[in-house]
Design an enzyme around this catalytic site. Sequence first.
Site, PDB file in Angstrom:
ATOM      1  N   ILE A   4     -35.228  40.471  38.135  1.00 53.77           N
ATOM      2  CA  ILE A   4     -34.556  40.931  36.918  1.00 53.77           C
ATOM      3  C   ILE A   4     -35.087  40.135  35.727  1.00 53.77           C
ATOM      4  CG2 ILE A   4     -32.366  41.263  35.732  1.00 53.77           C
ATOM      5  CD1 ILE A   4     -32.549  42.966  38.187  1.00 53.77           C
ATOM      6  N   GLU A   5     -35.544  40.841  34.702  1.00 50.82           N
ATOM      7  CA  GLU A   5     -36.034  40.161  33.502  1.00 50.82           C
ATOM      8  C   GLU A   5     -34.834  39.614  32.727  1.00 50.82           C
ATOM      9  OE1 GLU A   5     -36.728  38.948  30.002  1.00 50.82           O
ATOM     10  OE2 GLU A   5     -36.057  41.043  29.851  1.00 50.82           O
ATOM     11  N   SER A   6     -34.894  38.346  32.340  1.00 47.87           N
ATOM     12  CA  SER A   6     -33.706  37.641  31.863  1.00 47.87           C
ATOM     13  C   SER A   6     -33.181  38.127  30.514  1.00 47.87           C
ATOM     14  CB  SER A   6     -33.970  36.133  31.804  1.00 47.87           C
ATOM     15  OG  SER A   6     -35.030  35.836  30.927  1.00 47.87           O
ATOM     16  N   CYS A  20     -42.427  30.750  29.708  1.00 48.22           N
ATOM     17  CA  CYS A  20     -42.178  32.174  29.898  1.00 48.22           C
ATOM     18  C   CYS A  20     -43.495  32.945  29.871  1.00 48.22           C
ATOM     19  CB  CYS A  20     -41.241  32.688  28.809  1.00 48.22           C
ATOM     20  SG  CYS A  20     -41.010  34.483  28.836  1.00 48.22           S
ATOM     21  N   ASP A  74     -39.721  26.514  29.823  1.00 50.46           N
ATOM     22  CA  ASP A  74     -38.681  26.597  30.850  1.00 50.46           C
ATOM     23  C   ASP A  74     -38.616  25.238  31.538  1.00 50.46           C
ATOM     24  OD1 ASP A  74     -38.179  29.354  30.410  1.00 50.46           O
ATOM     25  OD2 ASP A  74     -39.874  29.890  31.693  1.00 50.46           O
ATOM     26  N   ARG A 107     -30.655  29.597  29.433  1.00 47.60           N
ATOM     27  CA  ARG A 107     -31.090  30.178  28.162  1.00 47.60           C
ATOM     28  C   ARG A 107     -30.337  31.491  27.997  1.00 47.60           C
ATOM     29  NH1 ARG A 107     -37.160  31.172  27.851  1.00 47.60           N
ATOM     30  NH2 ARG A 107     -37.233  28.932  27.501  1.00 47.60           N
TER      31      ARG A 107
END
Length: 282
Positions: free
Chosen positions: A88-90, A190, A197, A258
């Site tokens: 899942i893309e954050s 990222c 990160d 984040r």
Amino acid sequence: MSSYANHQVLAGLTLGKSTDYRDTYDASLLQGVPRSLNRDPLGLKADNLPFHGTDIWTLYELSWLNAKGLPQVAVGHVELDYTSANLIESKSFKLYLNSFNQTRFNNWDEVRQTLERDLSTCAQGKVSVALYRLDELEGQPIGHFNGTCIDDQDITIDNYEFTTDYLENATSGEKVVEETLVSHLLKSNCLITHQPDWGSIQIQYRGRQIDREKLLRYLVSFRHHNEFHEQCVERIFNDLLRFCQPEKLSVYARYTRRGGLDINPWRSNSDFVPSTTRLVRQ
């Protein structure tokens, strides 16, 4: 730069682009990224993966309206299975959660079921969701990674470009050891925005002893590396398995949050049980 950084699949993501925030429920905001993007270059095939594991997400900014319009808040715990086709893309996850803010749900279980259904659909795999009331978590202690921290070494480092060279001949002797090593110096970026990160990593293994200086240099070499959290953990697992050839191996990283989310992936080929208590930087 990762070999797939310019893949057309990534071009369609909202990540790194200006977006509008919606506060009414919209499952279409979720975006998945194929796990195959980084697994294929590593030679990892979906039907013969050398590990199992999950991506553990903590949702700190989750709110909706009850049936009478009264706002509700919760902390969410999500586990996304390693066999899912997509991660899942954050940013899309954050936008999706924001869409709950002005949406009415009949009860907490309806929220949980909605999250589980939508995330499973996006990931194309198994997802479990638990919601916690704030008073269930109040007073929860800060956790720590068990193991020996390898960070306090008097060494000189002047190269921060990713390389597996440090793992060449990184084991010594024939004696089999079983140990857990920890570092808080993991920093990657990222894949899309190149924002930093920050993470802590726990490496548990059984096999020939791994040189701690070489391991630390390898981990520090991620400092300019651009990949998603989950991809970094799988890369580390694969590299250690390839170069150090341990009998058993578990790699677990917990990253700082984040956008109200933290991501904590783990991969293992043994009976590893991850601690889910947040670390001091989380």
